[in-house]
Enzyme design. Sequence first.
Site, mmCIF file in Angstrom:
data_model
loop_
_atom_site.group_PDB
_atom_site.id
_atom_site.type_symbol
_atom_site.label_atom_id
_atom_site.label_comp_id
_atom_site.label_asym_id
_atom_site.label_seq_id
_atom_site.Cartn_x
_atom_site.Cartn_y
_atom_site.Cartn_z
ATOM 1 N N ASN A 201 13.194 2.829 4.459
ATOM 2 C CA ASN A 201 12.785 2.267 3.161
ATOM 3 C C ASN A 201 12.652 0.747 3.199
ATOM 4 O OD1 ASN A 201 13.063 4.905 2.504
ATOM 5 N ND2 ASN A 201 14.780 4.649 1.078
ATOM 6 N N LYS B 163 -0.766 2.907 0.870
ATOM 7 C CA LYS B 163 -1.366 2.266 2.047
ATOM 8 C C LYS B 163 -2.864 2.460 2.225
ATOM 9 C CE LYS B 163 2.980 2.670 4.225
ATOM 10 N NZ LYS B 163 3.369 3.386 2.969
ATOM 11 N N GLN C 280 4.306 6.170 -0.357
ATOM 12 C CA GLN C 280 3.528 6.272 0.880
ATOM 13 C C GLN C 280 2.029 6.198 0.572
ATOM 14 O OE1 GLN C 280 4.800 8.764 4.218
ATOM 15 N NE2 GLN C 280 3.072 10.102 3.782
ATOM 16 N N SER D 101 2.375 10.177 7.756
ATOM 17 C CA SER D 101 1.579 8.997 7.397
ATOM 18 C C SER D 101 1.042 8.303 8.645
ATOM 19 C CB SER D 101 2.429 8.014 6.578
ATOM 20 O OG SER D 101 3.641 7.717 7.255
ATOM 21 N N HIS E 115 -28.518 -13.301 -20.653
ATOM 22 C CA HIS E 115 -29.105 -11.995 -21.010
ATOM 23 C C HIS E 115 -30.256 -11.617 -20.084
ATOM 24 C CE1 HIS E 115 -27.003 -12.542 -24.874
ATOM 25 N NE2 HIS E 115 -27.473 -13.772 -24.809
ATOM 26 N N GLU F 66 -26.751 -4.517 -1.808
ATOM 27 C CA GLU F 66 -26.490 -3.316 -2.611
ATOM 28 C C GLU F 66 -25.160 -2.686 -2.201
ATOM 29 O OE1 GLU F 66 -31.033 -1.922 -3.640
ATOM 30 O OE2 GLU F 66 -30.212 -1.409 -1.699
#
Length: 459
Positions: free
Chosen positions: A110, A325, A322, A22, A156, A290
């Site tokens: 952990n 992230k 993991q 990671s 609308h 945009e």
Amino acid sequence: MALWGGRFINESHELFKKFNTSLSFDYILAEEDITASIAWSKTLAKSNIITKKEQIIIESALLELLIEIRDNTQDILTSNCEDIHSWVEENLINKIGELGKKLHTGRSRNDQITTDLKLWCRNQINILLKNIIELQKNFILSAECNHDVIMPGYTHLQRAQPITFSYWCLAYVEMLRRDVSRLKDVLKRLNTSPLGSGALSGTAWKINREELASSMGFDSATNNALDSVSDRDYVVELLSSASISMMHLSRFSEDIIFFNSGEANFIELSDLITSGSSLMPQKKNPDALELIRAKCGRVHGSLISILVILKSLPLSYNKDMQEDKEGLFDSIKTWNDCLCIAILVLKNVKIKKQSCRKAAEEGYSNATEIADYLVKKGVSFREAHNISGQLVLRAISEKKSLNDLELSTFQIYSHLIKDDIYKNITLESCLEKRSSKGGVAAAQVYNQIIKAKKRLNIF
Ligand code: ARG
């Protein structure tokens, strides 16, 4: 060697190593990992697990590492460590040798990863709050400058009733205000420290977790280690706040794109945030907006992704987590970027007052006023609505606005209509009548601006 090499006979397959690592994305947690490691080393010393002297050596090596990586964070990527925790530990050991190997006593990756991630989220929330407040300030500034710009309000995407540009700005101030309150709420629940939870059932060492928590600026330590290492609610909550706020920004973008279109022609966007066409020389495209509109999609994607990752995941830590992230890091960067671009757009937009007014005059947006006028003369609203509708039809067939119809024409539809109809259906009168709380009348708009400025400390 990996942190866990002892139990293994063979090396991992290269393909698996690449798949499992990671570091390529959690390297951005380097600072947080070092901060939490220093706090942990102090806890170890306080509990006499390491000596005070050892703690000082560990802390100064970690601080040295922090300085080294601050300006060259990308350098971390050249290492082949499994994750940022291994990287910090390996570099600490490189600096101070065997002593560095004591730091992980009583700690697990952990509880480490979720502590790092919470610290990172906390920092990011503070940056986001600043950016959202800055955007709010720009909306307020624009509201103050454009209180006399009358334009059509839409339902609308049909011209419905007149509003002012200020009033439109203030609608976004309200949305952003809710975004701020949501973020503060996330922060409140997030700010508890999981450190000292160990792998899943707490640490076997006698440490003071509350003291450790407050040394890192957390409000308290978490209550249950099993939950602490499994919990990613804060990621879900932060991404959900991001998704709602990005939805607001996408609506802002869409409004601005429409206002800037040749069809509406209410505003002109600055050269600073538009681009041209490679083929059509006349084009000035609202790319910035945009892109905001589209980037909302990837943030929503990350929210769905973390929800699906966590759904049915058994307690406690699983490697699935993991995957929390990349979507989070990308979304927070995207959100911050979009806020900054929205600020730039607002700071540089030119409002075309005459063209806004013309559109408000043309759209029969004062038809409700005729109905209300008749109601005041005793007609039921339903009947008045019908008469006003017929007058609109008549005006369309004569290619006129309602204000330009002859009095005799008005009277064909209702003998109750008198000469005072004209002053009742001017744009100004439409606006001024809506003076109850939240309405578009100038006094209400002024009130909203004053309140917003007070809240944000703008004087
Ligand atoms: N890289 C891991 C993650 O992001 C850190 C925690 C690893 N824990 C473990 N037991 N393998 O979740």
